[in-house]
Design an enzyme around this catalytic site. Structure first.
Site, short mmCIF file in Angstrom:
data_model
loop_
_atom_site.label_atom_id
_atom_site.label_comp_id
_atom_site.label_asym_id
_atom_site.label_seq_id
_atom_site.Cartn_x
_atom_site.Cartn_y
_atom_site.Cartn_z
N ARG A 146 0.84 -1.20 0.00
CA ARG A 146 0.00 0.00 0.00
C ARG A 146 0.87 1.25 0.00
NH1 ARG A 146 -0.62 4.66 2.85
NH2 ARG A 146 -0.25 3.49 4.77
N ASP A 147 1.54 1.50 1.10
CA ASP A 147 2.29 2.76 1.24
C ASP A 147 3.45 2.84 0.25
OD1 ASP A 147 2.98 5.21 2.22
OD2 ASP A 147 3.73 4.51 4.14
N HIS A 175 9.17 6.79 9.27
CA HIS A 175 9.92 6.94 8.03
C HIS A 175 11.39 7.19 8.36
CE1 HIS A 175 6.48 7.88 5.00
NE2 HIS A 175 6.11 6.98 5.89
N ASN A 184 10.09 5.04 3.89
CA ASN A 184 9.61 4.14 4.92
C ASN A 184 10.78 3.32 5.48
OD1 ASN A 184 6.67 4.19 5.35
ND2 ASN A 184 6.57 3.75 3.16
N CYS A 193 4.55 9.69 1.46
CA CYS A 193 3.19 10.22 1.32
C CYS A 193 3.15 11.17 0.13
CB CYS A 193 2.76 10.96 2.59
SG CYS A 193 1.14 11.74 2.44
N HIS A 224 4.34 4.06 12.93
CA HIS A 224 4.59 4.06 11.49
C HIS A 224 5.65 5.13 11.25
CE1 HIS A 224 3.36 3.74 7.16
NE2 HIS A 224 3.89 4.96 7.16
#
Length: 306
Positions: free
Chosen positions: A12-13, A207, A247, A238, A205
């Site tokens: 996803r990300d 980065h 990430n 993002c 979460h």
């Protein structure tokens, strides 16, 4: 050491942040191979309109596929009520909604202010309850915003409490912009846990935008965090937060936790081989990670399986 969950968010990300569209068969191979390496939770996609993120157009199919993998917790991101309805129809085990602590980022990302987001959370919580789906809220830009700058920590705690009252079952603090430092991580985890309960403040979460990703993981461990999101090969960022690349690399995170004696259940040898799938499917995309380049040190064989 306690069991630590590494939640893979790359499908996803990672994929939403690059221009290339990974073929469906390659995504399935990626998810299957990571599960076989011991990863027990994967965010397989996002239920957003394909016109906005064509990379996520096959999420429903990926949910159906991933649900057939024994022992895998299948997660999807939802941006709104419609996305939650689609995720419930697809049969996800869990859904996550991003809730930007920076109101400016919230308007750019989901076109809703904070008050509107709390109402959205109430509606999605009901959808999740009816479908028996775990509903988590990611507190995005919690450590700072590329648009607004610093985000008030008391505001983060206040908004988290409002989201909990609206029905959110679990929370992630998201360093969307790569601003966090270890001291801030410890401070903010404690503040939010006090507001919503330590049993709900479980996840980070993070980065690695400024090289502090794993240092922030260590701070999170000290603060009692038990789940960390990461992306294979370090894919991700993002698209609505300029400069927010990077990430945490799943392979580097698994190596560090296994080396520290944490129980992750992940076989690092198998995990490193999953990179071949991404390299073949995304030949023009840079793949990151120190552990894949340096290799696994001698003497780590017994700890390698987490």
């Amino acid at each position: 050491m306690s069991d630590i969950l590494i939640s893979e968010v790359g499908p996803r990300d990672g994929l939403q942040s690059i221009k290339a569209i990974m073929p469906l068969d390659a995504k399935k191979a990626w998810i299957k191979a990571e599960a076989e390496a011991g990863v027990t939770e994967i965010e397989v996609g996002s239920f957003v309109p394909p016109s906005l993120l064509p990379q996520m157009a096959d999420t429903a199919e990926l949910v159906r596929f991933a649900k057939g993998i024994k022992g895998l917790n299948v997660v999807a991101l939802v941006p709104n009520i419609r996305g939650a309805q689609n995720a419930a129809a697809a049969g996800v085990h869990a859904m996550s909604l991003p809730f930007s602590m920076s109101e400016t980022h919230s308007m750019k990302n989901l076109r809703k202010n904070h008050a509107q987001m709390i109402e959205e959370i109430k509606e999605i919580a009901q959808i999740a309850k009816m479908a028996n789906i775990h509903f988590a809220v990611g507190l995005s830009t919690a450590f700072g915003c590329t648009i607004e700058g610093a985000v008030d920590e008391d505001q983060v705690a206040h908004l988290a409490e409002a989201a909990a009252n609206a029905g959110a079952m679990e929370f992630s603090l998201s360093d969307t912009t790569g601003y966090a430092d270890p001291a801030q991580v410890k401070r903010l985890v404690k503040k939010v846990a006090s507001a919503v309960g330590a049993d709900k403040m479980t996840t980070l979460h993070l980065h690695n935008t400024r090289g502090l990703g794993l240092a922030n993981v260590a701070a999170g461990l000290d603060a009692g965090i038990t789940t960390f999101d990461a992306s294979l090969c370090g894919l991700g960022g993002c698209p609505f937060a300029p400069g927010a690349s990077g990430n945490i690399v799943t392979e580097d995170l698994a190596f560090m936790l296994n080396a520290m004696g944490c129980k992750t259940g992940i076989d690092l040898d198998k995990l490193l081989r999953v990179r071949d799938i991404l390299a073949a499917a995304l030949p023009d995309e840079p793949l990151y990670g120190f552990t894949p380049d340096a290799g696994i040190p001698l003497g780590m064989e017994q700890r390698n399986k987490g």
